[in-house]
Design an enzyme around this catalytic site. Sequence first.
Site, PDB file in Angstrom:
ATOM      1  N   GLN A  98       0.851  -1.196   0.000  1.00 29.89           N
ATOM      2  CA  GLN A  98       0.000   0.000   0.000  1.00 29.89           C
ATOM      3  C   GLN A  98       0.885   1.244   0.000  1.00 29.89           C
ATOM      4  O   GLN A  98       1.702   1.446   0.894  1.00 29.89           O
ATOM      5  CB  GLN A  98      -0.927   0.024   1.212  1.00 29.89           C
ATOM      6  CG  GLN A  98      -1.940   1.167   1.068  1.00 29.89           C
ATOM      7  CD  GLN A  98      -2.865   1.308   2.245  1.00 29.89           C
ATOM      8  OE1 GLN A  98      -2.408   1.428   3.377  1.00 29.89           O
ATOM      9  NE2 GLN A  98      -4.157   1.306   1.998  1.00 29.89           N
ATOM     10  N   TYR A 180      -5.236  11.053   4.204  1.00 30.05           N
ATOM     11  CA  TYR A 180      -3.861  11.217   3.715  1.00 30.05           C
ATOM     12  C   TYR A 180      -3.897  11.921   2.347  1.00 30.05           C
ATOM     13  O   TYR A 180      -4.956  12.302   1.871  1.00 30.05           O
ATOM     14  CB  TYR A 180      -3.147   9.859   3.690  1.00 30.05           C
ATOM     15  CG  TYR A 180      -3.134   9.222   5.066  1.00 30.05           C
ATOM     16  CD1 TYR A 180      -2.502   9.869   6.143  1.00 30.05           C
ATOM     17  CD2 TYR A 180      -3.801   8.031   5.321  1.00 30.05           C
ATOM     18  CE1 TYR A 180      -2.532   9.322   7.424  1.00 30.05           C
ATOM     19  CE2 TYR A 180      -3.830   7.479   6.600  1.00 30.05           C
ATOM     20  CZ  TYR A 180      -3.200   8.136   7.647  1.00 30.05           C
ATOM     21  OH  TYR A 180      -3.245   7.606   8.911  1.00 30.05           O
ATOM     22  N   ARG A 227      -7.687   1.979  -2.848  1.00 33.63           N
ATOM     23  CA  ARG A 227      -8.498   1.822  -1.627  1.00 33.63           C
ATOM     24  C   ARG A 227      -9.287   3.086  -1.341  1.00 33.63           C
ATOM     25  O   ARG A 227      -8.720   4.184  -1.323  1.00 33.63           O
ATOM     26  CB  ARG A 227      -7.621   1.499  -0.418  1.00 33.63           C
ATOM     27  CG  ARG A 227      -8.478   1.095   0.779  1.00 33.63           C
ATOM     28  CD  ARG A 227      -7.664   0.456   1.877  1.00 33.63           C
ATOM     29  NE  ARG A 227      -8.460  -0.606   2.506  1.00 33.63           N
ATOM     30  CZ  ARG A 227      -8.518  -0.828   3.807  1.00 33.63           C
ATOM     31  NH1 ARG A 227      -7.824  -0.097   4.646  1.00 33.63           N
ATOM     32  NH2 ARG A 227      -9.277  -1.793   4.293  1.00 33.63           N
ATOM     33  N   ARG A 312      -8.216  -6.633  11.694  1.00 38.97           N
ATOM     34  CA  ARG A 312      -7.985  -6.976  13.112  1.00 38.97           C
ATOM     35  C   ARG A 312      -7.907  -8.471  13.371  1.00 38.97           C
ATOM     36  O   ARG A 312      -7.103  -8.910  14.189  1.00 38.97           O
ATOM     37  CB  ARG A 312      -9.064  -6.306  13.975  1.00 38.97           C
ATOM     38  CG  ARG A 312      -8.854  -4.797  14.074  1.00 38.97           C
ATOM     39  CD  ARG A 312     -10.070  -4.069  14.574  1.00 38.97           C
ATOM     40  NE  ARG A 312     -11.156  -4.120  13.596  1.00 38.97           N
ATOM     41  CZ  ARG A 312     -12.335  -3.525  13.745  1.00 38.97           C
ATOM     42  NH1 ARG A 312     -12.587  -2.853  14.849  1.00 38.97           N
ATOM     43  NH2 ARG A 312     -13.261  -3.621  12.805  1.00 38.97           N
TER      44      ARG A 312
HETATM   45  C1  LIG Z   1      -3.631  -1.461  13.717  1.00 39.91           C
HETATM   46  C2  LIG Z   1      -4.331  -1.005  12.461  1.00 39.91           C
HETATM   47  C3  LIG Z   1      -3.593  -0.350  11.487  1.00 39.91           C
HETATM   48  C4  LIG Z   1      -4.215   0.056  10.281  1.00 39.91           C
HETATM   49  N1  LIG Z   1      -3.448   0.617   9.283  1.00 39.91           N
HETATM   50  C5  LIG Z   1      -4.004   0.846   8.057  1.00 39.91           C
HETATM   51  C6  LIG Z   1      -3.184   1.242   6.953  1.00 39.91           C
HETATM   52  O1  LIG Z   1      -1.945   1.352   7.025  1.00 39.91           O
HETATM   53  N2  LIG Z   1      -3.816   1.476   5.768  1.00 39.91           N
HETATM   54  C7  LIG Z   1      -5.184   1.350   5.619  1.00 39.91           C
HETATM   55  O2  LIG Z   1      -5.705   1.583   4.529  1.00 39.91           O
HETATM   56  N3  LIG Z   1      -5.963   0.944   6.647  1.00 39.91           N
HETATM   57  C8  LIG Z   1      -5.410   0.662   7.846  1.00 39.91           C
HETATM   58  N4  LIG Z   1      -6.192   0.181   8.874  1.00 39.91           N
HETATM   59  C9  LIG Z   1      -7.625  -0.113   8.611  1.00 39.91           C
HETATM   60  C10 LIG Z   1      -7.804  -1.593   8.268  1.00 39.91           C
HETATM   61  O3  LIG Z   1      -7.146  -1.937   7.052  1.00 39.91           O
HETATM   62  C11 LIG Z   1      -9.296  -1.974   8.145  1.00 39.91           C
HETATM   63  O4  LIG Z   1      -9.872  -1.181   7.142  1.00 39.91           O
HETATM   64  C12 LIG Z   1     -10.087  -1.802   9.428  1.00 39.91           C
HETATM   65  O5  LIG Z   1      -9.391  -2.325  10.544  1.00 39.91           O
HETATM   66  C13 LIG Z   1     -11.459  -2.513   9.335  1.00 39.91           C
HETATM   67  O6  LIG Z   1     -11.303  -3.884   9.007  1.00 39.91           O
HETATM   68  P1  LIG Z   1     -11.520  -5.048  10.106  1.00 39.91           P
HETATM   69  O7  LIG Z   1     -12.939  -4.883  10.614  1.00 39.91           O
HETATM   70  O8  LIG Z   1     -11.342  -6.348   9.386  1.00 39.91           O
HETATM   71  O9  LIG Z   1     -10.515  -4.833  11.197  1.00 39.91           O
HETATM   72  C14 LIG Z   1      -5.607  -0.197  10.090  1.00 39.91           C
HETATM   73  C15 LIG Z   1      -6.342  -0.833  11.102  1.00 39.91           C
HETATM   74  C16 LIG Z   1      -5.716  -1.252  12.263  1.00 39.91           C
HETATM   75  C17 LIG Z   1      -6.536  -1.993  13.295  1.00 39.91           C
END
Ligand SMILES: Cc1cc2nc3c(=O)[nH]c(=O)nc-3n(C[C@H](O)[C@H](O)[C@H](O)COP(=O)(O)O)c2cc1C
Length: 354
Positions: A98, A180, A227, A312
Amino acid sequence: MSKLFQALTLGDLHLKNRIVMAPMTRNRASAEGVPDALMAEYYGQRGDAGLIVAEGTWPSATGQAYCRQPGIATPAQIKGWQVVTDAVHAKGGLIVLQIMHGGRIGSHHIKATGTETVAPSALLAAGQVVTDSAGMQPYDMPRALETQEVKAIVQEHAQAARNARLAGFDGVELHCTSGYLPMQFLCSGTNLRTDEYGGSTTQRARFAIECLSEMGQAIGSGRVGLRVNPGNTFNDTSDENSAKTHIELMQQAAKLNLAYLHVMRAPVPEIDAFEMAQMHFGDRLILNDGFTPENSEEALTQYANSALSYARHFIGNPDLVQRLQHGYPLTRFDRKTLYTPGAAGYTSYASHTP
Ligand SMILES: Cc1cc2nc3c(=O)[nH]c(=O)nc-3n(C[C@H](O)[C@H](O)[C@H](O)COP(=O)(O)O)c2cc1C
């Protein structure tokens, strides 16, 4: 057979299953943004996923948003990432990187000495950021980019895509959510420009579209993803009509023959982001946010030729694919070690089956 475990082709990417690891910033690179063996172990542990989208990574030093966030700009960073991609490929997995330029989400306490913070317009982001050198700090007041500088940053994205391929990545994903740089251009609240990169929705979408187009020229559009998260207001972002803006972005992105659109559920009830993506981009979607063993199958029935991403659940479950396949219980993760250096809470989660 469950749809989750069926193969899927997204552009030039051939996924062995429809379980995608969503990008997650974990702040484990060196102070210079170089990935190491620990990161290789972490991603390698998760190589059973149909596709890994590796964490938001800066294309150039001005784009760094967080401490110990990796880059893909220097020879050392490319070399470091090569170890990571080798570890995932050894498991038969696929991994894209990414590309994330932080824009005004930045601090001189984090970036290399003398590195500026820039944005579409000179508007300060509300909020604070954790720094290793000076604790919590406000964001820098950004300098508004000149038109020629915007074009140079587009080229930095193309170079980042080339560097990612040199490092062994199977492709790249443009981070256009969460306030961003690409989203700063996209949204009316952060973009007051009067040149070709500001004003109408078409002009505000131009930066992201040019980045995607140039990245596609550099490495092949079938290896480039996007994204989005319509309705997102993270990092002090606001837009006069987020649905309209995202429809424009999706329609233009649909013409670029990209590998996929990675779409997160909208945080507001009036926008159905998945429906919007299907209507204005087409299939080849990676759907995200809140998927569980219980609700995954239904989504794949509704959205053909698509995959689901999990963030997560992949933290505490390196073998998430096996756990979903066999109905094994899921391990919860520890919030305290999300962004701390070292193996604890990173590579320390065990697989259910040895
Ligand atoms: C610790 C953490 C770091 C994340 N870093 C990014 C990132 O670098 N880029 C991004 O697009 N989303 C990031 N996200 C968002 C996740 O990719 C995802 O969209 C969000 O956690 C919801 O998905 P889930 O319900 O499966 O956790 C991050 C989420 C978490 C929990």
